[in-house]
Structure formats: structure tokens, C-alpha cells
Design a protein around this motif. Structure first.
Motif, PDB file in Angstrom:
ATOM      1  N   UNK A 105       6.703   3.005 -10.205  1.00 24.89           N
ATOM      2  CA  UNK A 105       5.738   2.585 -11.236  1.00 24.89           C
ATOM      3  C   UNK A 105       5.019   3.776 -11.858  1.00 24.89           C
ATOM      4  N   UNK A 106       4.658   3.627 -13.124  1.00 27.02           N
ATOM      5  CA  UNK A 106       3.880   4.680 -13.769  1.00 27.02           C
ATOM      6  C   UNK A 106       2.526   4.172 -14.255  1.00 27.02           C
ATOM      7  N   UNK A 107       2.163   2.972 -13.794  1.00 25.32           N
ATOM      8  CA  UNK A 107       0.841   2.405 -14.077  1.00 25.32           C
ATOM      9  C   UNK A 107       0.537   1.352 -13.012  1.00 25.32           C
ATOM     10  N   UNK A 108      -0.670   0.800 -12.988  1.00 20.79           N
ATOM     11  CA  UNK A 108      -1.022  -0.152 -11.931  1.00 20.79           C
ATOM     12  C   UNK A 108      -0.142  -1.399 -11.916  1.00 20.79           C
ATOM     13  N   UNK A 109       0.105  -1.916 -10.707  1.00 21.56           N
ATOM     14  CA  UNK A 109       0.833  -3.170 -10.491  1.00 21.56           C
ATOM     15  C   UNK A 109      -0.183  -4.227 -10.083  1.00 21.56           C
ATOM     16  N   UNK A 110      -0.047  -5.413 -10.642  1.00 17.15           N
ATOM     17  CA  UNK A 110      -0.952  -6.522 -10.307  1.00 17.15           C
ATOM     18  C   UNK A 110      -0.206  -7.557  -9.473  1.00 17.15           C
TER      19      UNK A 110
ATOM     20  N   UNK B  17       3.875 -16.234 -18.536  1.00 15.36           N
ATOM     21  CA  UNK B  17       3.089 -15.386 -19.431  1.00 15.36           C
ATOM     22  C   UNK B  17       3.282 -13.892 -19.210  1.00 15.36           C
ATOM     23  N   UNK B  18       4.008 -13.492 -18.177  1.00 12.28           N
ATOM     24  CA  UNK B  18       4.100 -12.070 -17.841  1.00 12.28           C
ATOM     25  C   UNK B  18       5.443 -11.482 -18.234  1.00 12.28           C
ATOM     26  N   UNK B  19       5.429 -10.223 -18.599  1.00 14.05           N
ATOM     27  CA  UNK B  19       6.669  -9.511 -18.904  1.00 14.05           C
ATOM     28  C   UNK B  19       7.407  -9.196 -17.598  1.00 14.05           C
ATOM     29  N   UNK B  20       8.728  -9.239 -17.608  1.00 14.66           N
ATOM     30  CA  UNK B  20       9.502  -8.973 -16.383  1.00 14.66           C
ATOM     31  C   UNK B  20       9.710  -7.483 -16.141  1.00 14.66           C
ATOM     32  N   UNK B  21       8.634  -6.713 -16.188  1.00 14.98           N
ATOM     33  CA  UNK B  21       8.741  -5.259 -16.067  1.00 14.98           C
ATOM     34  C   UNK B  21       8.360  -4.747 -14.686  1.00 14.98           C
ATOM     35  N   UNK B  22       8.019  -5.673 -13.771  1.00 19.74           N
ATOM     36  CA  UNK B  22       7.664  -5.268 -12.417  1.00 19.74           C
ATOM     37  C   UNK B  22       6.201  -4.972 -12.217  1.00 19.74           C
ATOM     38  N   UNK B  23       5.394  -5.104 -13.270  1.00 17.91           N
ATOM     39  CA  UNK B  23       3.973  -4.773 -13.155  1.00 17.91           C
ATOM     40  C   UNK B  23       3.079  -5.985 -12.937  1.00 17.91           C
ATOM     41  N   UNK B  24       3.671  -7.185 -12.923  1.00 17.27           N
ATOM     42  CA  UNK B  24       2.924  -8.387 -12.573  1.00 17.27           C
ATOM     43  C   UNK B  24       3.772  -9.202 -11.606  1.00 17.27           C
ATOM     44  N   UNK B  25       3.258  -9.404 -10.404  1.00 19.29           N
ATOM     45  CA  UNK B  25       3.961 -10.120  -9.344  1.00 19.29           C
ATOM     46  C   UNK B  25       3.070 -11.229  -8.834  1.00 19.29           C
ATOM     47  N   UNK B  26       3.627 -12.086  -7.972  1.00 20.05           N
ATOM     48  CA  UNK B  26       2.837 -13.166  -7.398  1.00 20.05           C
ATOM     49  C   UNK B  26       3.314 -13.493  -5.998  1.00 20.05           C
ATOM     50  N   UNK B  27       2.408 -14.016  -5.202  1.00 22.37           N
ATOM     51  CA  UNK B  27       2.822 -14.586  -3.927  1.00 22.37           C
ATOM     52  C   UNK B  27       3.672 -15.818  -4.202  1.00 22.37           C
ATOM     53  N   UNK B  28       4.785 -15.918  -3.494  1.00 27.10           N
ATOM     54  CA  UNK B  28       5.676 -17.081  -3.617  1.00 27.10           C
ATOM     55  C   UNK B  28       5.596 -17.866  -2.312  1.00 27.10           C
ATOM     56  N   UNK B  29       5.160 -19.130  -2.391  1.00 28.18           N
ATOM     57  CA  UNK B  29       5.039 -19.958  -1.192  1.00 28.18           C
ATOM     58  C   UNK B  29       5.658 -21.324  -1.463  1.00 28.18           C
ATOM     59  N   UNK B  30       5.739 -22.149  -0.446  1.00 27.67           N
ATOM     60  CA  UNK B  30       6.544 -23.367  -0.540  1.00 27.67           C
ATOM     61  C   UNK B  30       5.999 -24.374  -1.539  1.00 27.67           C
ATOM     62  N   UNK B  31       4.700 -24.387  -1.780  1.00 27.44           N
ATOM     63  CA  UNK B  31       4.164 -25.330  -2.760  1.00 27.44           C
ATOM     64  C   UNK B  31       4.710 -25.054  -4.155  1.00 27.44           C
TER      65      UNK B  31
END
Length: 332
Positions: free
Chosen positions: A37-42, A92-106
Motif C-alpha cells: 500500500x502507498x496510503x492508509x487502508x480502512x 460503494x468502495x473501489x476494489x483497490x485494496x484500500x477499503x476492506x471489511x470483516x466478513x462473518x456469517x450474517x
């Protein structure tokens, strides 16, 4: 027939332009070669701050930040049974690796509870890594009338709908487990959903709700004698609660740990996925993260990218069938 290499005859300016165009045409190549990465990841955590998943993922974020040389920032975005944040990341997020999320069963289950599913748990995400799960259980306030699980069930059978319990949302794994238990026992409990397990525990301690059935935010309150655990949902008894029976011991063929991981929007570059996977795996296996997981009795459920994607696809089919069997639907 060999292709003649004419690039050595191009003027210098044209060579530079050609090189630039090539790097734009293959953006993943440049990123995979160390510029990501070259900037913050969320990382979006779909629960309020203070719960076990929040603590575990904050530990991951701190360790990845040190490794990557860029901030790995946690953003709490609760709502909709823990699915609001992941849905927004997917849509809503670009698929560039800088916005991720927890993935859970719900997130895998909730679309099939809607009249019109609003996301595809397989196709709308890039699944990266499987990490861990939760210690689930049910606990009551220390001065509750219930000393044991059996006493709670007996009261519920004699008083349909009078006893209430709280979870972190409608359609969550713990909610479905409680629905399954009620179906087996032929009892009716009133469900009081909250946005997260820490809020649920607060409601029980305050006397607004009879029982919390959720992840292990209740555990410290059991240890300091403010609450009493009636059951744990692991395969075997938990070491720090040796007197608390499992659901299997209580007669239910249920083991509930709800494994979770980290995902991003669909269409992410596989080079970026590998970089993220490797950084998060190193953090997951660290002594620092192991200590956090031990504190909350969270099992290690590591899955690499391909294994995790296969697990997601298989589990979606299971969740569809479970929703149909229990007849679970959401309004609207």
C-alpha cells in the motif's frame, strides 16, 4: 515466426510513453511489485467498538500498520445485524485494496432473509483470508432466578414469551442458534436485538433484558461474579469456565463458533490480495494477536484465500437452507 523487437528504434520519449501505458494497462503488476500500500487502508468493523471482534481486528490493524508502513485504520460501522458495513463496502468502495471489511456469517445469511436480496455474498466480494471465530454463550445477571440452563428452559416452557434474551441482531448466528433451540424445546422466548454484544451485556446488567446470548463480551462479568453463564456453544467446555456446560452436553447437536475473516469489494487485483493475505496472516499468527484471541477464547480458524473462498461458497448454500427451514424473513 519470431516477432521482431522494434522498440530499440523508438525515440526516447516514445519509449517512456510506451512504458507508462504498459504500467497503466496492468495496474496489478505495479502494485504487486511493492507499491501497495502507498496510503492508509480502512477496515470496516460492522459492530460497535469494545467487542471481541473489534479488539481482535484492532490488533491485526496495529500489526499490519507496522509491517506495511501505512496506517491500517479501523472504522466501526454497526447496523442491520452486522451487515450494514459490509454491504456499503461492497456497493460503494473501489476494489483497490484500500477499503476492506470483516466478513462473518450474517453477511452470508441475511440476503436470503429478504424478499429481494440486496447483495450476493459470493459475487459482490473479494474474499481474502479466514481468521478466527467467537466464543458464544448465554449468561444472566448474577441475581437471576436461574441457576442453570435447565431452570431457564423450564421457566420458558411454563411462561411462553415472558422470558426475553438479547443478541447482536436479527439473523445473526447466535439468533439462529437460539431459534433452533426454541424449535427443539418447543418454547417461546422474546428476542431483543441490539447492535453489538457490549450493548447487550449492558442491557442485562441493567435489568432491561433477562439473558444475553452472544459472543464473549459477557465473560469478564462472569469472572467477576456480576453475571452467571448458563451455557457455552463450543465443542468442549471452556477452560476458564469449567463448570459451564456446552450445548451438546445439554442435548443439542450444536457447535457455534461462527468463523469470520476479511474481504473487500469484488474485482480486486490478485497481487493486492496476496499482499493483504500475507500481511494479515503474519499478524494473525503473532503472539500479540494470539493473546487477544486467548483473552476472548476465540479459536484460530485460519484459511488461506482459496480455502476461504470455497468455505464461503459452501456456507452460503447452508445458510440459504437454514433460512428456509426456520422461515426467517425480514420486514420490507
Amino acid at each position: 515466426m519470431p516477432v521482431r523487437d522494434n522498440t530499440r528504434f523508438l525515440p526516447t520519449r516514445r519509449l517512456l510513453l510506451a512504458a507508462g501505458a504498459a504500467s497503466l494497462a496492468v495496474p496489478g503488476l505495479a502494485r504487486a511489485q511493492g507499491r501497495f500500500p502507498d496510503r492508509p487502508i480502512q477496515l470496516v468493523v460492522p459492530w460497535p467498538a469494545g467487542g471481541s471482534a473489534d479488539a481482535q481486528l484492532r490488533s491485526i490493524a496495529d500489526l499490519v500498520s507496522a509491517k506495511a508502513g501505512q496506517p491500517f485504520i479501523i472504522q466501526n460501522r454497526p447496523g442491520a445485524g452486522g451487515t450494514l458495513g459490509p454491504m456499503q463496502v461492497a456497493q460503494q468502495s473501489r476494489p483497490d485494496g484500500y477499503t476492506l471489511t470483516q466478513m462473518h456469517l450474517s453477511v452470508l445469511r441475511r440476503p436470503w432473509m429478504m424478499r429481494t436480496p440486496q447483495w450476493d455474498p459470493v459475487g459482490d466480494f473479494t474474499h481474502i483470508i479466514g481468521m478466527t471465530g467467537w466464543l458464544f454463550g448465554c449468561a444472566v445477571k448474577a441475581d437471576s432466578r436461574f441457576q442453570t440452563w435447565q431452570e431457564m428452559i423450564a421457566y420458558a416452557r411454563a411462561n411462553p414469551g415472558k422470558l426475553n434474551y438479547t443478541t447482536s441482531g436479527i439473523g445473526t448466528t447466535n439468533h439462529l442458534a437460539m431459534e433452533t433451540i426454541q424449535e427443539k424445546e418447543g418454547v417461546q422466548l422474546t428476542h431483543v436485538p441490539f447492535r453489538g454484544s457490549n450493548e447487550a451485556v449492558t442491557a442485562v446488567l441493567g435489568g432491561q433484558v433477562d439473558m444475553v446470548c452472544d459472543s464473549s463480551t459477557w465473560a469478564p462479568f462472569v469472572e467477576n461474579n456480576q453475571m452467571r453463564a448458563l451455557s457455552v456453544w463450543t465443542a468442549e467446555r471452556v477452560q476458564r469456565f469449567p463448570n459451564v456446560p456446552t450445548l451438546k452436553e445439554l442435548g443439542y447437536d450444536l457447535v457455534v463458533t461462527s468463523p469470520y475473516g476479511v474481504s473487500g469489494p469484488k474485482g480486486m487485483d490478485e497481487g493486492v490480495v496476496r499482499t493483504l493475505h500475507d500481511m494479515m496472516k503474519e499478524a494473525l499468527m503473532s503472539p500479540q494477536n494470539a493473546e487477544i484471541r486467548s483473552r476472548f477464547d476465540m479459536p484460530l480458524v485460519y484459511q488461506d484465500t482459496q480455502t476461504y473462498r470455497a468455505f464461503i461458497a459452501e456456507r452460503v448454500e447452508y445458510e440459504k437452507a437454514m433460512v428456509r427451514r426456520l422461515g426467517l424473513t425480514l420486514d420490507g
